[in-house]
Design a protein around this motif. Structure first.
Motif, PDB file in Angstrom:
ATOM      1  N   GLY A 101      72.755 -83.186 -30.839  1.00  0.00           N
ATOM      2  CA  GLY A 101      73.811 -83.929 -31.514  1.00  0.00           C
ATOM      3  C   GLY A 101      74.774 -84.641 -30.590  1.00  0.00           C
ATOM      4  O   GLY A 101      75.495 -85.555 -31.017  1.00  0.00           O
ATOM      5  N   HIS A 102      74.796 -84.252 -29.304  1.00  0.00           N
ATOM      6  CA  HIS A 102      75.678 -84.925 -28.350  1.00  0.00           C
ATOM      7  C   HIS A 102      75.332 -86.409 -28.217  1.00  0.00           C
ATOM      8  O   HIS A 102      76.189 -87.218 -27.831  1.00  0.00           O
ATOM      9  CB  HIS A 102      75.601 -84.245 -26.977  1.00  0.00           C
ATOM     10  CG  HIS A 102      76.277 -82.909 -26.930  1.00  0.00           C
ATOM     11  ND1 HIS A 102      75.669 -81.757 -27.384  1.00  0.00           N
ATOM     12  CD2 HIS A 102      77.515 -82.548 -26.484  1.00  0.00           C
ATOM     13  CE1 HIS A 102      76.504 -80.737 -27.215  1.00  0.00           C
ATOM     14  NE2 HIS A 102      77.626 -81.178 -26.668  1.00  0.00           N
ATOM     15  N   ARG A 103      74.104 -86.768 -28.546  1.00  0.00           N
ATOM     16  CA  ARG A 103      73.688 -88.175 -28.475  1.00  0.00           C
ATOM     17  C   ARG A 103      74.485 -89.047 -29.430  1.00  0.00           C
ATOM     18  O   ARG A 103      74.583 -90.267 -29.241  1.00  0.00           O
ATOM     19  CB  ARG A 103      72.195 -88.300 -28.813  1.00  0.00           C
ATOM     20  CG  ARG A 103      71.259 -87.717 -27.790  1.00  0.00           C
ATOM     21  CD  ARG A 103      69.840 -87.682 -28.330  1.00  0.00           C
ATOM     22  NE  ARG A 103      69.461 -88.937 -28.975  1.00  0.00           N
ATOM     23  CZ  ARG A 103      68.381 -89.084 -29.752  1.00  0.00           C
ATOM     24  NH1 ARG A 103      67.586 -88.048 -29.987  1.00  0.00           N
ATOM     25  NH2 ARG A 103      68.107 -90.252 -30.296  1.00  0.00           N
ATOM     26  N   PHE A 104      75.064 -88.428 -30.469  1.00  0.00           N
ATOM     27  CA  PHE A 104      75.689 -89.212 -31.528  1.00  0.00           C
ATOM     28  C   PHE A 104      77.219 -89.129 -31.520  1.00  0.00           C
ATOM     29  O   PHE A 104      77.874 -89.563 -32.460  1.00  0.00           O
ATOM     30  CB  PHE A 104      75.157 -88.748 -32.890  1.00  0.00           C
ATOM     31  CG  PHE A 104      73.660 -88.714 -32.963  1.00  0.00           C
ATOM     32  CD1 PHE A 104      72.928 -89.883 -33.010  1.00  0.00           C
ATOM     33  CD2 PHE A 104      72.975 -87.495 -32.950  1.00  0.00           C
ATOM     34  CE1 PHE A 104      71.538 -89.855 -33.066  1.00  0.00           C
ATOM     35  CE2 PHE A 104      71.594 -87.457 -33.003  1.00  0.00           C
ATOM     36  CZ  PHE A 104      70.864 -88.636 -33.054  1.00  0.00           C
ATOM     37  N   ILE A 105      77.775 -88.549 -30.446  1.00  0.00           N
ATOM     38  CA  ILE A 105      79.230 -88.387 -30.397  1.00  0.00           C
ATOM     39  C   ILE A 105      79.956 -89.724 -30.520  1.00  0.00           C
ATOM     40  O   ILE A 105      80.886 -89.879 -31.328  1.00  0.00           O
ATOM     41  CB  ILE A 105      79.656 -87.655 -29.106  1.00  0.00           C
ATOM     42  CG1 ILE A 105      79.342 -86.158 -29.212  1.00  0.00           C
ATOM     43  CG2 ILE A 105      81.150 -87.848 -28.849  1.00  0.00           C
ATOM     44  CD1 ILE A 105      79.723 -85.355 -27.981  1.00  0.00           C
ATOM     45  N   GLU A 106      79.553 -90.700 -29.729  1.00  0.00           N
ATOM     46  CA  GLU A 106      80.278 -91.978 -29.728  1.00  0.00           C
ATOM     47  C   GLU A 106      80.227 -92.657 -31.093  1.00  0.00           C
ATOM     48  O   GLU A 106      81.248 -93.152 -31.589  1.00  0.00           O
ATOM     49  CB  GLU A 106      79.717 -92.899 -28.640  1.00  0.00           C
ATOM     50  CG  GLU A 106      80.031 -92.418 -27.228  1.00  0.00           C
ATOM     51  CD  GLU A 106      79.574 -93.412 -26.172  1.00  0.00           C
ATOM     52  OE1 GLU A 106      79.150 -94.523 -26.552  1.00  0.00           O
ATOM     53  OE2 GLU A 106      79.645 -93.076 -24.977  1.00  0.00           O
ATOM     54  N   SER A 107      79.062 -92.670 -31.722  1.00  0.00           N
ATOM     55  CA  SER A 107      78.953 -93.307 -33.033  1.00  0.00           C
ATOM     56  C   SER A 107      79.713 -92.512 -34.082  1.00  0.00           C
ATOM     57  O   SER A 107      80.329 -93.098 -34.988  1.00  0.00           O
ATOM     58  CB  SER A 107      77.481 -93.447 -33.446  1.00  0.00           C
ATOM     59  OG  SER A 107      76.850 -92.179 -33.541  1.00  0.00           O
ATOM     60  N   ALA A 108      79.721 -91.177 -33.965  1.00  0.00           N
ATOM     61  CA  ALA A 108      80.449 -90.351 -34.924  1.00  0.00           C
ATOM     62  C   ALA A 108      81.943 -90.590 -34.813  1.00  0.00           C
ATOM     63  O   ALA A 108      82.659 -90.630 -35.824  1.00  0.00           O
ATOM     64  CB  ALA A 108      80.135 -88.874 -34.692  1.00  0.00           C
ATOM     65  N   LEU A 109      82.428 -90.787 -33.592  1.00  0.00           N
ATOM     66  CA  LEU A 109      83.863 -90.959 -33.391  1.00  0.00           C
ATOM     67  C   LEU A 109      84.360 -92.355 -33.747  1.00  0.00           C
ATOM     68  O   LEU A 109      85.569 -92.611 -33.716  1.00  0.00           O
ATOM     69  CB  LEU A 109      84.235 -90.629 -31.946  1.00  0.00           C
ATOM     70  CG  LEU A 109      84.214 -89.136 -31.599  1.00  0.00           C
ATOM     71  CD1 LEU A 109      84.785 -88.907 -30.213  1.00  0.00           C
ATOM     72  CD2 LEU A 109      85.005 -88.324 -32.620  1.00  0.00           C
ATOM     73  N   GLU A 110      83.467 -93.253 -34.084  1.00  0.00           N
ATOM     74  CA  GLU A 110      83.911 -94.541 -34.620  1.00  0.00           C
ATOM     75  C   GLU A 110      84.627 -94.330 -35.951  1.00  0.00           C
ATOM     76  O   GLU A 110      85.478 -95.122 -36.354  1.00  0.00           O
ATOM     77  CB  GLU A 110      82.719 -95.483 -34.799  1.00  0.00           C
ATOM     78  CG  GLU A 110      82.110 -95.957 -33.492  1.00  0.00           C
ATOM     79  CD  GLU A 110      80.916 -96.850 -33.706  1.00  0.00           C
ATOM     80  OE1 GLU A 110      80.623 -97.167 -34.883  1.00  0.00           O
ATOM     81  OE2 GLU A 110      80.268 -97.249 -32.723  1.00  0.00           O
ATOM     82  N   ILE A 111      84.257 -93.198 -36.628  1.00  0.00           N
ATOM     83  CA  ILE A 111      84.869 -92.867 -37.912  1.00  0.00           C
ATOM     84  C   ILE A 111      85.671 -91.578 -37.810  1.00  0.00           C
ATOM     85  O   ILE A 111      86.793 -91.479 -38.313  1.00  0.00           O
ATOM     86  CB  ILE A 111      83.793 -92.719 -39.004  1.00  0.00           C
ATOM     87  CG1 ILE A 111      83.014 -94.022 -39.165  1.00  0.00           C
ATOM     88  CG2 ILE A 111      84.426 -92.296 -40.336  1.00  0.00           C
ATOM     89  CD1 ILE A 111      81.833 -93.917 -40.108  1.00  0.00           C
TER      90      ILE A 111
END
Length: 454
Positions: A52-62
């Motif tokens: 799931g660390h791969r998606f941190i940046e995209s998750a933090l857009e929201i």
């Protein structure tokens, strides 16, 4: 979640803030980046296939903030990164931190079969008497339970939480996290036997729900389950049995079926009241009975609690009647040998002028004896008042083979996919016909239901 900020997450987890504001408000927890909402704390889970660390940046857009176990230095970002050693452990630490804020009775429910329905029925009974918070959907795992705890609100007077496991030690972890006041074990079956190897191991693991239980709390066991019944007088906690046996502390008597409902008399000591259950099946009588028992144990009015079942609608076993066409029993939520047999009994006991058709798919996570368990279900079905068996899937072929080997009069049909099953049922079903549709979630038999109801 209420009044939780990044500084509280740091306190709960022992984590280190790599960047961002400690006063950032956290509104919810999310571990699926595709479901992230504004104000969420993102918890990246390291899975077998996806990190799931791969998606941190995209998750933090929201989202509002994130945990991380893979960032060790300073991070330049607008939103908080909280470094922890293990994100799953940190999630559980957050759950425990929030649990400590509540001083309300918590009921923990587990078992190989019937966890979800039992949890819903306990909640239905108690909801007629007080404000109840319960597990949402199937958030009953090592990851789901902490999220469930984090979503409790201060208006709840009692919480009913579902606790699931698949491997040794997991139930003890959840029990210590939840610290239940009342524990319920429904049935000891063979679900997850692939990992726990024997039914005895499954029983031991389920009973470890009492590890974190309030020492003055109570354990409720299903007296109709043979393995649990053997524990009479052998537990080291305050234990009560519910069921239909005369020796059970809380009993269902005078059971009768009326149309698509079950009716029984709830009995405890000199107390007696009629329960009308808006569901079929003797297993659901047991599920509702423990709801009545707990309401009674907690001192609530049992007649009031019984009203919770009159319009009960759970996730499982939905009865869908299409006027002038047919009736579908949608039990596609999941499946195990025990739940299969229970649903087959429901179909067999129905009073209908039409045909009774069992549409069964594969059951998963049954280990090396998977084929044997499927064959066992077929042998069970062969002796029932059922007209047709329709199977889909490789393992379910053993169900059909057992019926044929039994020289039963049940007509057997096999199809390669759900689309073919749908076309067959639509072409042959007549008014008054009833079809039970059941299999493991991975079989996606809900597609058949969707095709049938339009």
């Amino acid at each position: 979640m209420f009044d939780i900020r990044v500084k509280d997450i740091i306190k709960a987890t022992g984590g280190r803030l790599l960047c961002g504001n400690v006063q950032t408000e956290i509104k919810d927890i999310c571990f699926n980046s595709r479901e992230i909402k504004e104000g969420d704390l993102f918890v990246p889970i390291v899975g077998e296939r996806v990190d799931g660390h791969r998606f941190i940046e995209s998750a933090l857009e929201i989202g509002a903030a994130t945990l991380t176990s893979q960032h060790s230095g300073v991070v330049i970002a607008d939103k908080p990164y909280i470094q922890v050693a293990d994100t799953v452990q940190a999630l559980q630490d957050i759950g425990a931190y929030i649990r400590n804020r509540f001083n309300i009775p918590i009921i923990g429910v587990t078992g190989s079969v019937g966890k979800t329905t039992t949890r819903e029925m306990i909640s239905a009974a108690l909801s007629k008497c007080t404000d109840v918070y319960q597990t949402e959907g199937n958030f009953n795992s090592q990851i789901g339970v902490p999220v469930t705890l984090s979503r409790m609100t201060d208006d709840a007077k009692v919480a009913v939480l579902e606790l699931g496991m698949s491997e040794e030690g997991q139930m003890e972890t959840l029990s210590k996290l939840v610290r239940p006041d009342i524990c319920v074990v429904t049935v000891i079956g063979v679900a997850h036997i692939e990992y726990l190897k024997t039914q005895e191991n499954i029983c031991k693991e389920k009973l470890s729900i009492t590890t974190g239980m309030n020492p003055e709390g109570a354990l409720f066991l299903n007296g109709n389950d043979k393995m649990l019944a053997k524990l009479r007088g052998k537990t080291n906690v305050n234990t009560f049995f519910y069921g239909t046996n005369e020796w059970c502390d809380y009993r269902a008597e005078n059971i009768r079926m009326e149309n698509y409902t079950c009716v029984y008399d709830y009995v405890h000591g000199d107390k007696r009241t009629t329960v009308k259950l808006n569901m079929l099946g003797r297993h659901n009588i047991e599920n509702s009975l423990v709801g009545m028992a707990i309401a009674d144990y907690m001192g609530y009015d049992i007649a009031q609690a019984a009203k919770g079942f009159e319009d009960f609608k759970g996730l499982r076993q939905k009865i869908i009647t299409i006027p002038d066409k047919y009736t579908i029993i949608d039990d596609t939520y999941n499946a195990s040998p025990d739940s299969m047999k229970a649903s087959i009994d429901v179909l067999a006991e129905l009073n209908t002028e039409g045909r009774k058709i069992a549409v069964l798919g594969d059951m998963f996570e049954l280990g090396d004896r998977s084929e044997e368990y499927h064959y066992e279900v077929g042998k069970f079905l062969a002796g029932k008042d059922i007209d047709e068996l329709v199977v889909v899937g490789e393992l379910s072929q053993h169900i059909m083979q057992a019926v044929k080997d039994s020289e039963s009069d049940i007509a057997c049909y096999s199809f390669k996919d759900n689309g073919e099953v749908s076309l067959y049922l639509l072409s042959i079903m007549q008014p008054n016909d009833v079809a039970l549709i059941k299999g493991s979630n991975g079989m996606h038999l809900n597609e058949i239901v969707s095709n049938m109801v339009g």
